[in-house]
Every structure is written in structure tokens, then in C-alpha cells.
Design a protein around this motif. Sequence first.
Motif, PDB file in Angstrom:
ATOM      1  N   MET A   1      28.463 -44.774   8.047  1.00 50.11           N
ATOM      2  CA  MET A   1      29.795 -44.903   8.613  1.00 50.11           C
ATOM      3  C   MET A   1      30.535 -43.568   8.496  1.00 50.11           C
ATOM      4  O   MET A   1      30.197 -42.730   7.651  1.00 50.11           O
ATOM      5  CB  MET A   1      30.592 -45.987   7.875  1.00 50.11           C
ATOM      6  N   PRO A   2      31.554 -43.346   9.339  1.00 51.45           N
ATOM      7  CA  PRO A   2      32.353 -42.129   9.204  1.00 51.45           C
ATOM      8  C   PRO A   2      33.141 -42.147   7.905  1.00 51.45           C
ATOM      9  O   PRO A   2      33.288 -43.198   7.264  1.00 51.45           O
ATOM     10  CB  PRO A   2      33.301 -42.194  10.416  1.00 51.45           C
ATOM     11  N   ALA A   3      33.642 -41.012   7.499  1.00 50.38           N
ATOM     12  CA  ALA A   3      34.459 -40.951   6.288  1.00 50.38           C
ATOM     13  C   ALA A   3      35.732 -41.774   6.489  1.00 50.38           C
ATOM     14  O   ALA A   3      36.356 -41.707   7.555  1.00 50.38           O
ATOM     15  CB  ALA A   3      34.821 -39.508   5.971  1.00 50.38           C
ATOM     16  N   PRO A   4      36.123 -42.579   5.493  1.00 51.94           N
ATOM     17  CA  PRO A   4      37.338 -43.379   5.632  1.00 51.94           C
ATOM     18  C   PRO A   4      38.579 -42.505   5.657  1.00 51.94           C
ATOM     19  O   PRO A   4      38.578 -41.371   5.183  1.00 51.94           O
ATOM     20  CB  PRO A   4      37.304 -44.286   4.398  1.00 51.94           C
ATOM     21  N   SER A   5      39.635 -43.085   6.191  1.00 52.56           N
ATOM     22  CA  SER A   5      40.914 -42.389   6.260  1.00 52.56           C
ATOM     23  C   SER A   5      41.836 -42.972   5.199  1.00 52.56           C
ATOM     24  O   SER A   5      41.398 -43.283   4.101  1.00 52.56           O
ATOM     25  CB  SER A   5      41.518 -42.533   7.666  1.00 52.56           C
ATOM     26  N   LEU A   6      43.122 -43.144   5.528  1.00 49.87           N
ATOM     27  CA  LEU A   6      44.112 -43.620   4.572  1.00 49.87           C
ATOM     28  C   LEU A   6      43.767 -45.010   4.056  1.00 49.87           C
ATOM     29  O   LEU A   6      43.412 -45.904   4.825  1.00 49.87           O
ATOM     30  CB  LEU A   6      45.494 -43.649   5.225  1.00 49.87           C
ATOM     31  N   GLY A   7      43.881 -45.197   2.742  1.00 53.73           N
ATOM     32  CA  GLY A   7      43.707 -46.511   2.155  1.00 53.73           C
ATOM     33  C   GLY A   7      42.342 -47.117   2.355  1.00 53.73           C
ATOM     34  O   GLY A   7      42.196 -48.341   2.343  1.00 53.73           O
ATOM     35  N   GLY A   8      41.332 -46.300   2.564  1.00 50.97           N
ATOM     36  CA  GLY A   8      39.995 -46.821   2.778  1.00 50.97           C
ATOM     37  C   GLY A   8      39.771 -47.395   4.165  1.00 50.97           C
ATOM     38  O   GLY A   8      38.741 -48.018   4.419  1.00 50.97           O
ATOM     39  N   LEU A   9      40.719 -47.185   5.084  1.00 52.77           N
ATOM     40  CA  LEU A   9      40.575 -47.650   6.455  1.00 52.77           C
ATOM     41  C   LEU A   9      39.830 -46.607   7.295  1.00 52.77           C
ATOM     42  O   LEU A   9      39.738 -45.452   6.913  1.00 52.77           O
ATOM     43  CB  LEU A   9      41.947 -47.937   7.070  1.00 52.77           C
ATOM     44  N   TYR A  10      39.340 -47.048   8.440  1.00 54.07           N
ATOM     45  CA  TYR A  10      38.540 -46.188   9.311  1.00 54.07           C
ATOM     46  C   TYR A  10      39.190 -46.070  10.686  1.00 54.07           C
ATOM     47  O   TYR A  10      39.861 -47.005  11.141  1.00 54.07           O
ATOM     48  CB  TYR A  10      37.135 -46.769   9.488  1.00 54.07           C
ATOM     49  N   ARG A  11      38.998 -44.929  11.335  1.00 48.68           N
ATOM     50  CA  ARG A  11      39.427 -44.792  12.708  1.00 48.68           C
ATOM     51  C   ARG A  11      38.450 -45.551  13.607  1.00 48.68           C
ATOM     52  O   ARG A  11      37.246 -45.278  13.597  1.00 48.68           O
ATOM     53  CB  ARG A  11      39.456 -43.313  13.118  1.00 48.68           C
ATOM     54  N   ALA A  12      38.987 -46.477  14.385  1.00 51.96           N
ATOM     55  CA  ALA A  12      38.124 -47.245  15.293  1.00 51.96           C
ATOM     56  C   ALA A  12      37.410 -46.331  16.280  1.00 51.96           C
ATOM     57  O   ALA A  12      36.283 -46.618  16.705  1.00 51.96           O
ATOM     58  CB  ALA A  12      38.947 -48.295  16.031  1.00 51.96           C
ATOM     59  N   THR A  13      38.067 -45.227  16.647  1.00 51.09           N
ATOM     60  CA  THR A  13      37.442 -44.277  17.575  1.00 51.09           C
ATOM     61  C   THR A  13      36.190 -43.641  16.987  1.00 51.09           C
ATOM     62  O   THR A  13      35.313 -43.202  17.731  1.00 51.09           O
ATOM     63  CB  THR A  13      38.433 -43.165  17.942  1.00 51.09           C
ATOM     64  N   GLU A  14      36.102 -43.580  15.665  1.00 49.13           N
ATOM     65  CA  GLU A  14      34.959 -42.940  15.016  1.00 49.13           C
ATOM     66  C   GLU A  14      33.845 -43.923  14.683  1.00 49.13           C
ATOM     67  O   GLU A  14      32.689 -43.524  14.519  1.00 49.13           O
ATOM     68  CB  GLU A  14      35.419 -42.227  13.746  1.00 49.13           C
ATOM     69  N   ILE A  15      34.196 -45.202  14.588  1.00 44.74           N
ATOM     70  CA  ILE A  15      33.185 -46.192  14.202  1.00 44.74           C
ATOM     71  C   ILE A  15      32.225 -46.488  15.348  1.00 44.74           C
ATOM     72  O   ILE A  15      31.012 -46.610  15.147  1.00 44.74           O
ATOM     73  CB  ILE A  15      33.867 -47.487  13.714  1.00 44.74           C
ATOM     74  N   ARG A  16      32.748 -46.589  16.565  1.00 42.93           N
ATOM     75  CA  ARG A  16      31.895 -46.984  17.700  1.00 42.93           C
ATOM     76  C   ARG A  16      30.691 -46.053  17.869  1.00 42.93           C
ATOM     77  O   ARG A  16      29.550 -46.544  18.042  1.00 42.93           O
ATOM     78  CB  ARG A  16      32.742 -47.036  18.986  1.00 42.93           C
ATOM     79  N   PRO A  17      30.836 -44.723  17.821  1.00 43.99           N
ATOM     80  CA  PRO A  17      29.654 -43.865  17.962  1.00 43.99           C
ATOM     81  C   PRO A  17      28.613 -44.089  16.874  1.00 43.99           C
ATOM     82  O   PRO A  17      27.407 -43.956  17.127  1.00 43.99           O
ATOM     83  CB  PRO A  17      30.238 -42.452  17.881  1.00 43.99           C
ATOM     84  N   HIS A  18      29.056 -44.436  15.672  1.00 45.25           N
ATOM     85  CA  HIS A  18      28.109 -44.677  14.580  1.00 45.25           C
ATOM     86  C   HIS A  18      27.315 -45.964  14.774  1.00 45.25           C
ATOM     87  O   HIS A  18      26.275 -46.157  14.136  1.00 45.25           O
ATOM     88  CB  HIS A  18      28.853 -44.726  13.239  1.00 45.25           C
ATOM     89  N   LEU A  19      27.816 -46.845  15.628  1.00 50.40           N
ATOM     90  CA  LEU A  19      27.111 -48.106  15.867  1.00 50.40           C
ATOM     91  C   LEU A  19      26.277 -48.073  17.134  1.00 50.40           C
ATOM     92  O   LEU A  19      25.594 -49.044  17.453  1.00 50.40           O
ATOM     93  CB  LEU A  19      28.126 -49.254  15.964  1.00 50.40           C
ATOM     94  N   SER A  20      26.323 -46.964  17.851  1.00 45.66           N
ATOM     95  CA  SER A  20      25.666 -46.903  19.158  1.00 45.66           C
ATOM     96  C   SER A  20      24.153 -47.058  19.075  1.00 45.66           C
ATOM     97  O   SER A  20      23.522 -47.482  20.045  1.00 45.66           O
ATOM     98  CB  SER A  20      26.022 -45.589  19.864  1.00 45.66           C
TER      99      SER A  20
END
Length: 208
Positions: free
Chosen positions: A107-126
Motif C-alpha cells: 500500500m502507499p504510505a499513509p497520510s494524516l492519522g493513518g489515512l490514505y489518499r484514495a488517489t494513491e490506493i487505486r494504482p496499488h490495486l491495479s
Amino acid sequence: MSTDGIYEFDLIFALPSPADIDSILDRLYDAGCDDAVIGVGAPDMIGLGFTRYGPDAETVISRTLNQILIALPEGCRLREVKPDLVSLAEVAARLGVTRQALQKREMPAPSLGGLYRATEIRPHLSQATGKIAEALATADPWFAAAAGAQRVNARISLGDIPACRHAHQTGTNAVVPQKNPVPARQAACPPFSASPTEIRRRKGSEAG
């Protein structure tokens, strides 16, 4: 041939207190938001979920926002557009898999509060296979809205989104944009919604 995409997103508003929810639902219906899924589970907050067509996510979200601003009570403010910063639990719910299944993947590196940017998650699941790969097609409208949601959230932070001003009551020549609704979503309802209300179903029951 249309090149419009499908975008699934939630708009979260803070309401002035006390808020007349029944009146708000009526005004949203009159403004053409009969395709919205409404969440009112948190005090002084309302979430509106949409699945709509358009040329790009930010345009669709902005048009929808303009439509809503003339319907909500004066003083309402947009607080957040989703999906932007999301938890793995939210992503798992959209895909119909467990959070543990996602934790096993890179997974991409988390952002604030352990949350993730949805824009970054989709490519990792492709490159995913199995159930995740099958679910991505259904979840793609949600991921497709993420970039637009992120940009509108940036405008919120900069103070560029006005509060509701009752344009429909003051005589302002506000234009309600044409929407292109798609079949009702099957995914989760807006956050904090314990018992969502579809405006069109509510109006239909009243008419009957």
C-alpha cells in the motif's frame, strides 16, 4: 459518442442548529437532488451521496455542490468531500473484502492519522487478482471521484467554498445544472448514516 465518466462521491455539510431535516429534504428534492442518498446520523451534520456522469470528477462535484448550495439552509457549510482521505476499512467495504486482505498487499504510505489518499490506493490495486480484481470494476466510480474530491477539499481549506445563502429565496438567478443520474449505488451509504433516506423513495411514499 460521449466520453463522460461515472463518479461516486459524498458531500458532508455542517448544519446550523437546530436544523429542520424534513424541510431540508423537501428543498433538496425541489432542487433536483432526487438521486441523492442522505445520511443524517450525526448531530448538525448531513451527508449526501451521489453517483453521476460528467466530463471529470471536479466538474461533476462542483456542479452538484452548486445545486445543493441553493437548497440547504443559510449558514450550512461544506466540510468534506469523499473519497479523499480514507481508511483501509472504508476501502475494504467498497471492495467487499476484509481489511486484512488489503493489509497483505503493498500500500502507499499513509497520510494524516493513518489515512490514505484514495488517489494513491487505486494504482496499488491495479495488479490485484481474485476477489479484489473483480470488485474493482464496481468500485471504479468511487476511485474515479477521488482526484476531484481532493481538489475541492483543497478549496475548502482555502475558504473558496461559500456558505449556503438561500439563493432560491433571494431572487438570485441561480441555475440548477443538468444531472445525469445512473442506477442507485449498491455500495455503502455516506459516513455516519445509520438509516439513509432516498429522497425519491420518500417523496414517492408521500404521493401514494
